[in-house]
Write an enzyme that holds these catalytic residues in place. Sequence first.
Site, PDB file in Angstrom:
ATOM      1  N   ILE A  61       0.888  -1.109   0.141  1.00  4.94           N
ATOM      2  CA  ILE A  61      -0.029   0.052  -0.003  1.00  4.94           C
ATOM      3  C   ILE A  61       1.016   1.245  -0.099  1.00  4.94           C
ATOM      4  CG2 ILE A  61      -1.741   1.310   1.144  1.00  4.94           C
ATOM      5  CD1 ILE A  61      -2.551  -1.223   2.346  1.00  4.94           C
ATOM      6  N   PRO A  62       1.202   1.945  -1.001  1.00  6.81           N
ATOM      7  CA  PRO A  62       2.063   3.027  -1.237  1.00  6.81           C
ATOM      8  C   PRO A  62       1.942   4.238  -0.840  1.00  6.81           C
ATOM      9  CG  PRO A  62       0.845   2.778  -3.079  1.00  6.81           C
ATOM     10  CD  PRO A  62       0.228   1.872  -2.396  1.00  6.81           C
ATOM     11  N   CYS A  63       1.960   4.211   0.646  1.00  8.03           N
ATOM     12  CA  CYS A  63       1.626   5.559   1.424  1.00  8.03           C
ATOM     13  C   CYS A  63       3.115   6.398   1.350  1.00  8.03           C
ATOM     14  CB  CYS A  63       1.447   5.271   2.830  1.00  8.03           C
ATOM     15  SG  CYS A  63       2.532   4.124   3.717  1.00  8.03           S
ATOM     16  N   HIS A  64       3.943   5.850   0.776  1.00  7.38           N
ATOM     17  CA  HIS A  64       5.225   6.511   0.500  1.00  7.38           C
ATOM     18  C   HIS A  64       4.990   7.527  -0.613  1.00  7.38           C
ATOM     19  CE1 HIS A  64       5.631   2.852  -1.893  1.00  7.38           C
ATOM     20  NE2 HIS A  64       6.010   3.600  -2.903  1.00  7.38           N
ATOM     21  N   ARG A  65       4.162   7.454  -1.271  1.00  8.22           N
ATOM     22  CA  ARG A  65       3.860   8.170  -2.661  1.00  8.22           C
ATOM     23  C   ARG A  65       3.056   9.425  -2.464  1.00  8.22           C
ATOM     24  NH1 ARG A  65       2.605   3.243  -6.505  1.00  8.22           N
ATOM     25  NH2 ARG A  65       4.320   2.023  -6.310  1.00  8.22           N
TER      26      ARG A  65
END
Length: 283
Positions: free
Chosen positions: A245-249
Amino acid sequence: MSNQEQLNYDRIASAISYIREHFKEQPNLDEVARSVHLSAYHFQRMFSDWAGVSPKQFLQYISLQHAKKMLEEGRSSLFDTAYETGLSGTGRLHDLFVNIEGMTPGEYKQGGKNLLINYSFAESLFGAVLVASTAKGICHMAFFEGEEEALAALKQRFPAAQYRQMTDLIQQNALRIFSEDWNALDQVKLHLKGTDFQLKVWETLLKIPQGALSSYGEIAGAIGKPKASRAVGTAIGSNPVAYLIPCHRVIRGSGMIGNYMWGESRKTAIIGWEAAQEAPLTR
C-alpha cells in the site's frame, strides 16, 4: 540480503539522510561520500548499482523542486485514471494486482481472535521487513531495525491471535514485489483490520502509479472528502502494509516529503528509486 548488501543499504540510507539535512548546501559527491566513510569512486559505483542511476541524478528525483514539479505538472492527474490506462509497463502493473479485504466486525473488535497468523522476516532493497499473513491474505508488512520490536508491534495489532513463525505461499507471492521479475506475481490479497474510512483511503493509495506522487489534499478529494486532509493523513499514517500500500507516494502539498512510519530517509529512498526506474536519465 547478505551482510554486505545490508551494509551498503545502510550507507545509502545514511547518505540520503545527510543530503536531506544539507539540502540547501547542495553537497557534492565528495562531501556525501565522506559522510559515509567511502571514497567518491566507491560510493558512486555502489550507489549506481543500487539505484540504477548516479548519485547526482538521484538527487534530481528526490529534491523538493522535483516533488513540487510533479505536483504542479499534474502528474497525479494519472491518479484517477491509473486503472483505466493500464499503467503501461510490467513494472507498474503490480498496483492492479493488490486487492484489499477488510476483516469482519468480529475479527476487528476481538483483536484477531480465532485468527492464525503466520509471520516471517525477509530482506528487501529498502531494508529488513516483517511480513505476516492470515488464510485470506497479508495482514501486516513493516520495515524494521530489530526483530523483537517488530514482532511486538505486530502482536499489538492482533493481541488475541495465534502466531506461528512460518513463510507461506501468500507471503512468498507478496515479497515478489521487491524483485525485478514481475511475471510470476499473482494477485496480492490483503486481509486488513481497519475502519471503513481507513480501508477507503488505503484502497485509494493503490491508484497512485509508481513514479508518481500525490498530496494528502488530493487523496481527500479523491474519496469525496475534500476537507478531510488531516483525517486522511491519520489513516495513511496507520497503514499496516509497507510498500504494497504505497503511502510513501503521498507528500505534503508544499512539496515537502513529509513523515513516514518507517523513516523519512527510507521514504525518500523509495520515492527516488521508483522515479529512477520509471524515467532513468542518461548517465
